[in-house]
Write a protein that holds these residues in place. Sequence first.
Motif, short mmCIF file in Angstrom:
data_model
loop_
_atom_site.label_atom_id
_atom_site.label_comp_id
_atom_site.label_asym_id
_atom_site.label_seq_id
_atom_site.Cartn_x
_atom_site.Cartn_y
_atom_site.Cartn_z
N PRO A 193 0.79 -1.23 0.00
CA PRO A 193 0.00 0.00 0.00
C PRO A 193 0.82 1.28 0.00
O PRO A 193 0.40 2.28 -0.58
CB PRO A 193 -0.85 -0.12 1.27
CG PRO A 193 -0.21 -1.20 2.09
CD PRO A 193 0.45 -2.12 1.13
N THR A 194 1.99 1.27 0.62
CA THR A 194 2.79 2.50 0.69
C THR A 194 3.27 2.92 -0.70
O THR A 194 3.09 4.08 -1.10
CB THR A 194 4.00 2.30 1.62
OG1 THR A 194 3.52 2.01 2.94
CG2 THR A 194 4.86 3.54 1.66
N ILE A 195 3.86 2.00 -1.43
CA ILE A 195 4.37 2.35 -2.76
C ILE A 195 3.22 2.49 -3.75
O ILE A 195 3.28 3.32 -4.67
CB ILE A 195 5.43 1.33 -3.22
CG1 ILE A 195 6.66 1.43 -2.30
CG2 ILE A 195 5.85 1.58 -4.67
CD1 ILE A 195 7.79 0.47 -2.64
N GLN A 196 2.14 1.72 -3.57
CA GLN A 196 0.96 1.93 -4.40
C GLN A 196 0.45 3.36 -4.27
O GLN A 196 0.11 4.01 -5.27
CB GLN A 196 -0.15 0.96 -4.00
CG GLN A 196 0.09 -0.47 -4.45
CD GLN A 196 -1.08 -1.38 -4.11
OE1 GLN A 196 -2.20 -0.92 -3.88
NE2 GLN A 196 -0.82 -2.67 -4.06
N ALA A 197 0.41 3.86 -3.04
CA ALA A 197 -0.05 5.23 -2.82
C ALA A 197 0.89 6.24 -3.47
O ALA A 197 0.44 7.25 -4.02
CB ALA A 197 -0.18 5.50 -1.31
N GLY A 198 2.20 5.95 -3.41
CA GLY A 198 3.16 6.84 -4.06
C GLY A 198 2.96 6.87 -5.57
O GLY A 198 3.04 7.93 -6.20
N SER A 199 2.70 5.70 -6.16
CA SER A 199 2.43 5.64 -7.60
C SER A 199 1.18 6.43 -7.95
O SER A 199 1.13 7.14 -8.96
CB SER A 199 2.26 4.19 -8.05
OG SER A 199 3.50 3.56 -8.25
#
Length: 278
Positions: A62-68
């Motif tokens: 979820p963290t990198i998904q949110a960054g994307s």
Amino acid sequence: MTRIADTFSRLKQTGEKAFIPFLTAGDPSIAITEELIVELDRAGADIIEIGVPYSDPLADGPTIQAGSLRALRNGTRMPDVFELVRRVRPKVGASLVLFTYANPVFQWGVSSFFQAAKEAGANGVIIPDLPLEESEEALACGRATGVDLIPLVSTTSQERITKIAAAGQGFIYCVAALGVTGVRESLSDGLAEFVASVQAQTSLPVVVGFGVGKPEQAATIGQFADGVVVGSAIVQRSAAIADALAAGDAVGVEERKRELIEFAASLKAPLYPHKQST
């Protein structure tokens, strides 16, 4: 010798292990990503992974998904990432690796993608959802351009580890935890043995990522691997920059950027034994 091979050769001579931070291009903006790449290089990053924003990042939590998602909402697309690499390449000594997915690469055209990466100044590519059985064209393009196609290896059969290691370019990326990216409180049991089983099959450097987010974890991994990848823990700090930017808090933006770089430096420190003893 590719630039990545040169990087690891230099590190071996000094007794260092590679520190490999990850940023998503365009999170919270392309301009800030460029600043952070330069500052990460100054903080001791040896290789910098630059994530290409993608709407369906299967390997990411979820963290990198949110960054994307933040980057995509900012309008960041593949040409913007290539242009970012082109601008930053003369400013940093670190090797630069693009982290993307198979769909965007195939949409661009595999050969065209690797050629564009080379012309921009990228030194490697990671495509986590491209299986070995479907990677022949990309591996050939990597050899032709000198842009290494870096494989991921997770817990699997020894036979498959051998095949992946034999085809690898640049370095072998060992997945430290099953599942998607994200900071974990502790390292997986048997990680050192898993890394050793990969090292036995290749002369390439072997690094560890997925779930690493603390200096003590980096120190432990540095005892048996050639490098450490840190992604979600850094992107968490990018999110704090994004929040300050959205609030119009210019002072907060600068403070959050400084905190990200200080955190990165704390992860590099245990991988550089000479610095600790001086």
